[in-house]
Design a protein around this motif. Structure first.
Motif, PDB file in Angstrom:
ATOM      1  N   ILE A  51     -14.167  95.405 111.535  1.00 57.78           N
ATOM      2  CA  ILE A  51     -13.685  94.129 111.347  1.00 57.78           C
ATOM      3  C   ILE A  51     -14.746  93.448 112.160  1.00 57.78           C
ATOM      4  N   LYS A  52     -15.040  93.731 113.349  1.00 55.10           N
ATOM      5  CA  LYS A  52     -15.738  92.669 114.318  1.00 55.10           C
ATOM      6  C   LYS A  52     -17.220  92.448 113.600  1.00 55.10           C
ATOM      7  N   CYS A  53     -17.775  93.739 112.925  1.00 54.08           N
ATOM      8  CA  CYS A  53     -19.066  93.508 112.365  1.00 54.08           C
ATOM      9  C   CYS A  53     -18.862  92.852 110.902  1.00 54.08           C
ATOM     10  N   ARG A  54     -17.867  92.688 110.313  1.00 54.42           N
ATOM     11  CA  ARG A  54     -17.714  91.588 109.228  1.00 54.42           C
ATOM     12  C   ARG A  54     -17.732  90.368 109.684  1.00 54.42           C
ATOM     13  N   LEU A  55     -16.921  90.087 111.147  1.00 54.05           N
ATOM     14  CA  LEU A  55     -16.814  88.678 111.393  1.00 54.05           C
ATOM     15  C   LEU A  55     -18.081  88.274 112.013  1.00 54.05           C
ATOM     16  N   LEU A  56     -19.116  89.169 112.261  1.00 53.35           N
ATOM     17  CA  LEU A  56     -20.485  88.810 113.019  1.00 53.35           C
ATOM     18  C   LEU A  56     -21.448  88.850 111.869  1.00 53.35           C
ATOM     19  N   ALA A  57     -21.192  89.232 110.755  1.00 47.27           N
ATOM     20  CA  ALA A  57     -22.353  89.603 109.715  1.00 47.27           C
ATOM     21  C   ALA A  57     -23.017  88.258 109.407  1.00 47.27           C
ATOM     22  N   LYS A  58     -22.512  87.102 109.464  1.00 45.83           N
ATOM     23  CA  LYS A  58     -23.402  85.949 108.944  1.00 45.83           C
ATOM     24  C   LYS A  58     -23.883  85.181 110.202  1.00 45.83           C
ATOM     25  N   THR A  59     -23.847  85.968 111.474  1.00 49.62           N
ATOM     26  CA  THR A  59     -24.420  85.283 112.607  1.00 49.62           C
ATOM     27  C   THR A  59     -25.537  86.219 113.172  1.00 49.62           C
ATOM     28  N   PRO A  60     -26.994  85.821 112.790  1.00 48.54           N
ATOM     29  CA  PRO A  60     -28.031  86.686 113.006  1.00 48.54           C
ATOM     30  C   PRO A  60     -28.196  87.136 114.304  1.00 48.54           C
ATOM     31  N   SER A  61     -28.075  86.285 115.242  1.00 49.48           N
ATOM     32  CA  SER A  61     -28.283  86.833 116.818  1.00 49.48           C
ATOM     33  C   SER A  61     -27.064  86.104 117.688  1.00 49.48           C
TER      34      SER A  61
END
Length: 162
Positions: free
Chosen positions: A57-67
Motif C-alpha cells: 500500500i505504501k508503495c502505491r501511495l508513493l508511486a507518483k512521487t519520484p523522490s
C-alpha cells in the motif's frame, strides 16, 4: 558466552523472529510510554493478508512521487498502516459472510479502486464500508458490492491463492 546485546536493548530471540515479542522493549521508560499509547500497530509491514500488505500500500501511495521526502515516506507508512488495518477488518467481516470468496487469499482485490491514481480507496471510504458491513452484514450495500469483486476459492482451500 556473553550476550552481545547492549543493556536496555531487547535481544532478538526465537520468539522475536516469530513475531511474538513485537513491540516489546526492556527499557522500563519505553515500556511505560508504549503502555500509555492509545494504539500499537499489530501487523508487520511485510505481513500479507488478503493479498495486500502495508509495504505494498505504501508503495502505491508513493508511486507518483519520484523522490519522496522523509516526511512523505513516513506519512505514507502511517496512511498505509491505517488503510491496511481497516482492510483486514473488512476482509475478516466478509470471510464468514461470503465463504465462497477467497477473502483471506485475495480479498484485497475487492477493495481496489481503479478510479484513483493510487488504486486505493480513501480511509474514510474504507471505514464506511466496514461500518456498513458491521451494522447490516449480508443485507448491506457493501456486502453486495464486494462479494462480486473477489475471486472464488477453488477446491475448498481455506486460503486459496490460485
Amino acid at each position: 558466552m556473553r550476550d552481545p546485546t547492549p543493556p536496555g536493548v531487547a535481544s532478538i530471540g526465537e520468539d522475536d523472529r516469530l513475531g511474538e515479542n513485537r513491540n516489546k522493549t526492556s527499557d522500563p521508560a519505553e515500556q511505560r510510554n508504549c503502555a500509555s499509547s492509545s494504539h500499537i500497530f499489530p501487523y508487520q509491514a511485510v505481513e500479507v493478508i488478503g493479498g495486500d500488505s502495508v509495504n505494498a500500500i505504501k508503495c502505491r501511495l508513493l508511486a507518483k512521487t519520484p523522490s519522496p521526502s522523509f516526511y512523505e515516506i513516513e506519512q505514507a507508512r502511517i496512511d498505509a498502516q491505517d488503510r491496511f488495518e481497516v482492510k483486514v477488518e473488512i476482509i475478516r467481516q466478509m470471510a464468514p459472510l461470503h465463504p465462497e470468496g477467497d477473502w483471506l487469499g485475495r480479498g484485497a482485490q475487492a477493495l481496489e479502486n481503479p478510479r484513483t491514481a493510487t488504486g486505493e480507496h480513501s480511509l474514510e471510504k474504507l471505514h464506511t464500508l466496514l461500518s456498513d458491513l458491521e451494522s447490516r452484514g449480508v443485507n448491506s450495500e457493501s456486502f453486495s458490492q464486494l462479494k462480486g469483486k473477489v475471486p472464488l476459492r477453488r477446491g475448498g482451500d481455506e486460503h486459496s491463492t490460485t
